[in-house]
Each structure stands twice: as structure tokens, then as C-alpha cells.
Design a protein around this motif. Structure first.
Motif, PDB file in Angstrom:
ATOM      1  N   MET A 115       0.883  -1.165  -0.078  1.00  0.00           N
ATOM      2  CA  MET A 115      -0.029  -0.030   0.037  1.00  0.00           C
ATOM      3  C   MET A 115       0.946   1.128   0.174  1.00  0.00           C
ATOM      4  O   MET A 115       0.893   2.239  -0.651  1.00  0.00           O
ATOM      5  N   ASP A 116       1.933   1.046   0.779  1.00  0.00           N
ATOM      6  CA  ASP A 116       2.575   2.351   1.086  1.00  0.00           C
ATOM      7  C   ASP A 116       3.547   2.606  -0.165  1.00  0.00           C
ATOM      8  O   ASP A 116       4.386   3.636  -0.301  1.00  0.00           O
ATOM      9  N   SER A 117       4.041   1.596  -1.147  1.00  0.00           N
ATOM     10  CA  SER A 117       5.007   1.881  -2.154  1.00  0.00           C
ATOM     11  C   SER A 117       4.382   1.838  -3.571  1.00  0.00           C
ATOM     12  O   SER A 117       5.112   2.200  -4.492  1.00  0.00           O
ATOM     13  N   LEU A 118       3.288   1.347  -3.454  1.00  0.00           N
ATOM     14  CA  LEU A 118       2.537   1.291  -5.092  1.00  0.00           C
ATOM     15  C   LEU A 118       2.760   2.635  -5.853  1.00  0.00           C
ATOM     16  O   LEU A 118       3.302   2.418  -7.139  1.00  0.00           O
ATOM     17  N   TYR A 119       2.437   3.678  -5.286  1.00  0.00           N
ATOM     18  CA  TYR A 119       2.430   5.005  -6.224  1.00  0.00           C
ATOM     19  C   TYR A 119       3.715   5.381  -6.507  1.00  0.00           C
ATOM     20  O   TYR A 119       4.140   5.684  -7.654  1.00  0.00           O
ATOM     21  N   ALA A 120       4.876   5.215  -5.550  1.00  0.00           N
ATOM     22  CA  ALA A 120       6.138   5.549  -5.935  1.00  0.00           C
ATOM     23  C   ALA A 120       6.708   4.458  -7.064  1.00  0.00           C
ATOM     24  O   ALA A 120       7.271   4.873  -7.854  1.00  0.00           O
ATOM     25  N   SER A 121       6.240   3.079  -6.918  1.00  0.00           N
ATOM     26  CA  SER A 121       6.609   2.042  -7.903  1.00  0.00           C
ATOM     27  C   SER A 121       6.036   2.588  -9.273  1.00  0.00           C
ATOM     28  O   SER A 121       6.636   2.490 -10.017  1.00  0.00           O
ATOM     29  N   LEU A 122       4.725   2.832  -9.296  1.00  0.00           N
ATOM     30  CA  LEU A 122       4.292   3.474 -10.560  1.00  0.00           C
ATOM     31  C   LEU A 122       5.130   4.495 -11.078  1.00  0.00           C
ATOM     32  O   LEU A 122       5.371   4.636 -12.347  1.00  0.00           O
ATOM     33  N   ARG A 123       5.361   5.590 -10.178  1.00  0.00           N
ATOM     34  CA  ARG A 123       6.059   6.715 -10.772  1.00  0.00           C
ATOM     35  C   ARG A 123       7.646   6.164 -11.194  1.00  0.00           C
ATOM     36  O   ARG A 123       8.122   6.721 -12.384  1.00  0.00           O
ATOM     37  N   LYS A 124       8.166   5.237 -10.540  1.00  0.00           N
ATOM     38  CA  LYS A 124       9.552   4.490 -10.903  1.00  0.00           C
ATOM     39  C   LYS A 124       9.376   3.906 -12.417  1.00  0.00           C
ATOM     40  O   LYS A 124      10.323   4.223 -13.120  1.00  0.00           O
ATOM     41  N   CYS A 125       8.261   3.208 -12.561  1.00  0.00           N
ATOM     42  CA  CYS A 125       8.226   2.723 -13.811  1.00  0.00           C
ATOM     43  C   CYS A 125       8.184   3.720 -14.961  1.00  0.00           C
ATOM     44  O   CYS A 125       8.731   3.356 -16.026  1.00  0.00           O
ATOM     45  N   ASP A 126       7.823   4.970 -14.532  1.00  0.00           N
ATOM     46  CA  ASP A 126       7.742   5.894 -15.894  1.00  0.00           C
ATOM     47  C   ASP A 126       8.798   6.398 -16.062  1.00  0.00           C
ATOM     48  O   ASP A 126       9.298   7.107 -17.316  1.00  0.00           O
ATOM     49  N   LEU A 160      -6.260  -1.478  -1.632  1.00  0.00           N
ATOM     50  CA  LEU A 160      -5.103  -1.850  -2.657  1.00  0.00           C
ATOM     51  C   LEU A 160      -5.724  -2.408  -3.902  1.00  0.00           C
ATOM     52  O   LEU A 160      -5.056  -1.754  -4.866  1.00  0.00           O
ATOM     53  N   MET A 161      -6.430  -3.185  -3.976  1.00  0.00           N
ATOM     54  CA  MET A 161      -7.064  -3.664  -5.257  1.00  0.00           C
ATOM     55  C   MET A 161      -7.782  -2.661  -6.034  1.00  0.00           C
ATOM     56  O   MET A 161      -7.650  -2.546  -7.612  1.00  0.00           O
ATOM     57  N   ASN A 162      -8.324  -2.015  -5.342  1.00  0.00           N
ATOM     58  CA  ASN A 162      -9.054  -0.753  -6.247  1.00  0.00           C
ATOM     59  C   ASN A 162      -8.104   0.166  -6.951  1.00  0.00           C
ATOM     60  O   ASN A 162      -8.241   0.629  -8.097  1.00  0.00           O
ATOM     61  N   ARG A 163      -6.961   0.504  -6.393  1.00  0.00           N
ATOM     62  CA  ARG A 163      -5.929   1.450  -6.849  1.00  0.00           C
ATOM     63  C   ARG A 163      -5.143   0.585  -7.973  1.00  0.00           C
ATOM     64  O   ARG A 163      -4.839   1.207  -9.026  1.00  0.00           O
ATOM     65  N   LEU A 164      -4.889  -0.790  -7.676  1.00  0.00           N
ATOM     66  CA  LEU A 164      -4.180  -1.366  -8.838  1.00  0.00           C
ATOM     67  C   LEU A 164      -5.168  -1.805  -9.983  1.00  0.00           C
ATOM     68  O   LEU A 164      -4.701  -1.451 -11.285  1.00  0.00           O
TER      69      LEU A 164
END
Ligand code: TXA
Ligand code: MG
Length: 330
Positions: free
Chosen positions: A284-295, A316-320
Motif C-alpha cells: 500500500m505504501d509503495s505502490l504509487y512510488a513504484s508506478l512513478r519509478k516505472c515511468d 489496494l485492489m481498487n488502486r491496482l
């Protein structure tokens, strides 16, 4: 406009940082600040011009209302009406914290663009020392959506805010990484039973333990969504993202299949896949940073590994699912 980042540190000119932020907000400009969920992009909720600068900086559609932040339950009660005992119980149980309550707004307080013309307002008391100190010093309700460009992952670090808002806003208060990492739970208290419009860290079970049955919104079933923000795609990285079940070597096979076509692949998961071109953590706490790192990589495709236990985590599933636009790799 030059965007300044000020680290809010108890040892270094803390007082001056807040004075600066308060002055800017009172002059009708926008300031980004940390909360326990994600960074917010704040403006005086009583000032139409100031609030319109939030929409402009984010590129946010005007029919998507903003969450109002206040420093306490007592302050909130000055701005809302017809507050049920269930709503009061939620305030006592979860504030300060990651629960936004939709309540009937007291008329003629909020600028009309805060509520997108609705008679209701989303309101919460954030549980973050910087946000709370800022609100106490400001003595105004602060309208603040997540401080990202519309459609991008919400910011969990000041540098994410800077990346999206550079030259668009005057000031970012840097309070380090946000603890929760996804946006607050949004609970509509104007329906009976109350309805969860957006799942978050405060779970349905936790809410039901306090006020009894609540419903989960199924999202966009009607043409007029109850929570207007739910109809927009959110949190999308640039490369196509697919969810994938972590079973029977499926992920290894997928990586091989993509790489055989000469394409590079990033995997977001709880465990590392050494064969993948890029690996980033999934929680939960790393998802958004990981998506930004993918970019920031040249990955042609991103896989997010969904463990069996994750499926019960509504938030978490809602955001994914939104980030992947509901695409599953098969
Ligand atoms: O954790 C959070 O809630 C963060 C931090 C900064 O507090 N804020 C945030 O705001 O996520 P935003 O604007 O990105 O999301 C607000 C959500 C949207 O889905 C919006 O449609 C819904 O709350 N909302 C706001 N006011 C509403 C209202 N009156 N009725 C129904 N939904 C509302
Ligand atoms: Mg947002």
C-alpha cells in the motif's frame, strides 16, 4: 513561477516555514503539504479564485469536488449540518485520520468550485503533524485534492509533487514520505446505510465495528456517479500495466514471452524477479512510488503481481485495478 521546496524540520526555521505557507494561502495562492495519506494541494476553501488555481495546476475536471481539511471535529461541525449520531461516532473513532466524511454543507461557506455545485462536502481532519500545525495556524478550511497532475499516481514524496507541479505553484512543504501511501476512505453519510465511495486504509470492517452496516459502492453503475472522481481513470503509468496472478510460474512465463518479442518489462511485486528488466516493490505504501519509478524506465510493459492474500485488500485492489484499467495478463 518558481516553485520552492521547504523541508519542515523542527530544528531549522520551522516557524518561518509555516508563516510563509500561511501568508501564501491567505493571499489566495496554492501550497502543497504532506498528510498521512498522500500530499495535498491546498487552497483557502472559501476563496473561489484560490480554489480555481488547484484545478488549473492539476488539470482536474471541474465536476470533481475537493476534500476540505480542518484541524478538529469542532471546526468541522461549524461547516456542516444535519450531522447524524453515526457521523459523530465516526469523527470520534477515526479523526484525526484517513476517513473523509461526506456531509451536508453549511450554505455559503465554501466556494462553489470546492463542492462542484453539490450541497454536500467531503471533510476530514488529517493525522499529520505538518498538516495539523498548518491548519491551526491558518484558521481557514483548506480544500486539497492529491497534489498530482490529474491521472497520475498521487504523490507520496515531496519530489513527486515537485515533478508534477514545478513552476505551477509557489511552495511545497516537505514532510518526508507519507505513511499510508493511498488516499483516504471516502464515506457518504448522507445515505442510509452510509456508503463507502472510495476504499482506503480505514476498512469497511473497522467502520462497521463503530456504526454497524455500511455499503460498498460498486463504482460507476449509474450515469451520475455519487463520487464524481470515481468515473475518471486514475493512477495510470505511461507504459501499459497488467495485473497478473502469482501462480504456477505464470509470471516467469509472461516475462519470457515479452522479452522474446524484444520488449523490456518491469515487475511490481512483493518479491523480486531477477529475469525482469526492472523490479519495484508492491505494498500500500509503495505502490504509487513504484508506478512513478516505472515511468522513469524504458519498460514497454509493466506487470503487477497480485498475491492471493491481496485480493481481500479492497483499498489496494481498487488502486491496482484502476491503474491497470482492469486489464489482467493471461
Ligand atoms: O487522502 C486524501 O483524501 C487526499 C489527501 C490530500 O487528503 N485527498 C484526496 O483528494 O485524495 P481528491 O480530491 O484527490 O479525492 C477526493 C475524492 C474524489 O473521489 C471526489 O469525487 C470525492 O472525494 N468527493 C469529494 N467531495 C465529494 C462530495 N461532496 N460528494 C461525493 N464525493 C466527493
Ligand atoms: Mg486524487
Amino acid at each position: 513561477m518558481k516553485t520552492k521546496i521547504v523541508v519542515v524540520d523542527k530544528n531549522v526555521d520551522e516557524e518561518k516555514s509555516y508563516t510563509q505557507a500561511v501568508d501564501i494561502l491567505k493571499s489566495g495562492e496554492v501550497v502543497a503539504f504532506p498528510t498521512e495519506t498522500v500530499y495535498g494541494l491546498g487552497a483557502d476553501a472559501t476563496n473561489f479564485e484560490a480554489v480555481s488555481k488547484i484545478f488549473e495546476a492539476k488539470g482536474r475536471p471541474a465536476d470533481n469536488p475537493l476534500i476540505v481539511h480542518v484541524d478538529s471535529k469542532e471546526t468541522a461541525l461549524r461547516y456542516v449540518q444535519e450531522v447524524s449520531s453515526k457521523a459523530l461516532d465516526c469523527m470520534d473513532a477515526f479523526w484525526p485520520g484517513a476517513l473523509t466524511l461526506i456531509l451536508k454543507a453549511e450554505p455559503e461557506i465554501f466556494a462553489s468550485n470546492v463542492t462542484a455545485g453539490l450541497q454536500t462536502v467531503g471533510i476530514r481532519v488529517p493525522n499529520h503533524p505538518v498538516a495539523l500545525t498548518l491548519l491551526q495556524k491558518l484558521q481557514l478550511p483548506l480544500a486539497a485534492p492529491s497534489a498530482n497532475t490529474s491521472g497520475k499516481p498521487s504523490p507520496t514524496l515531496a519530489e513527486h509533487v515537485f515533478h508534477d507541479m514545478e513552476s505551477k505553484i509557489p511552495l511545497v512543504l516537505d514532510g518526508g514520505a507519507t505513511e499510508i501511501g493511498i488516499e483516504s476512505t471516502v464515506l457518504d453519510m448522507t445515505s442510509e446505510p452510509p456508503v463507502i465511495l472510495r476504499p482506503g486504509k480505514v476498512s469497511k470492517e473497522q467502520i462497521e465495528a463503530v456504526i454497524g452496516t455500511v455499503r460498498s459502492s460498486s463504482g460507476n453503475t449509474s450515469n451520475v456517479p455519487k463520487s464524481p472522481g470515481m468515473k475518471y481513470m486514475h493512477y495510470a503509468p505511461t507504459a501499459p500495466l497488467y495485473l497478473i496472478e502469482n501462480e504456477k510460474g505464470l509470471i516467469e512465463k509472461a516475462i519470457e514471452y515479452v522479452q522474446e518479442k524484444g520488449k523490456s518489462i518491469a515487475v511490481i511485486s512483493e518479491t523480486e524477479y531477477p529475469m525482469a528488466d526492472f523490479n519495484f516493490p508492491l505494498s500500500m505504501d509503495s505502490l504509487y512510488a513504484s508506478l512513478r519509478k516505472c515511468d522513469l524506465t524504458d519498460a514497454d510493459l509493466i506487470l503487477a503481481s497480485v498475491e492471493s492474500g491481496m485480493k481481500e485488500n479492497d483499498a489496494l485492489m481498487n488502486r491496482l485495478e484502476k491503474a491497470a484499467d482492469h486489464k489482467w495478463f493471461s
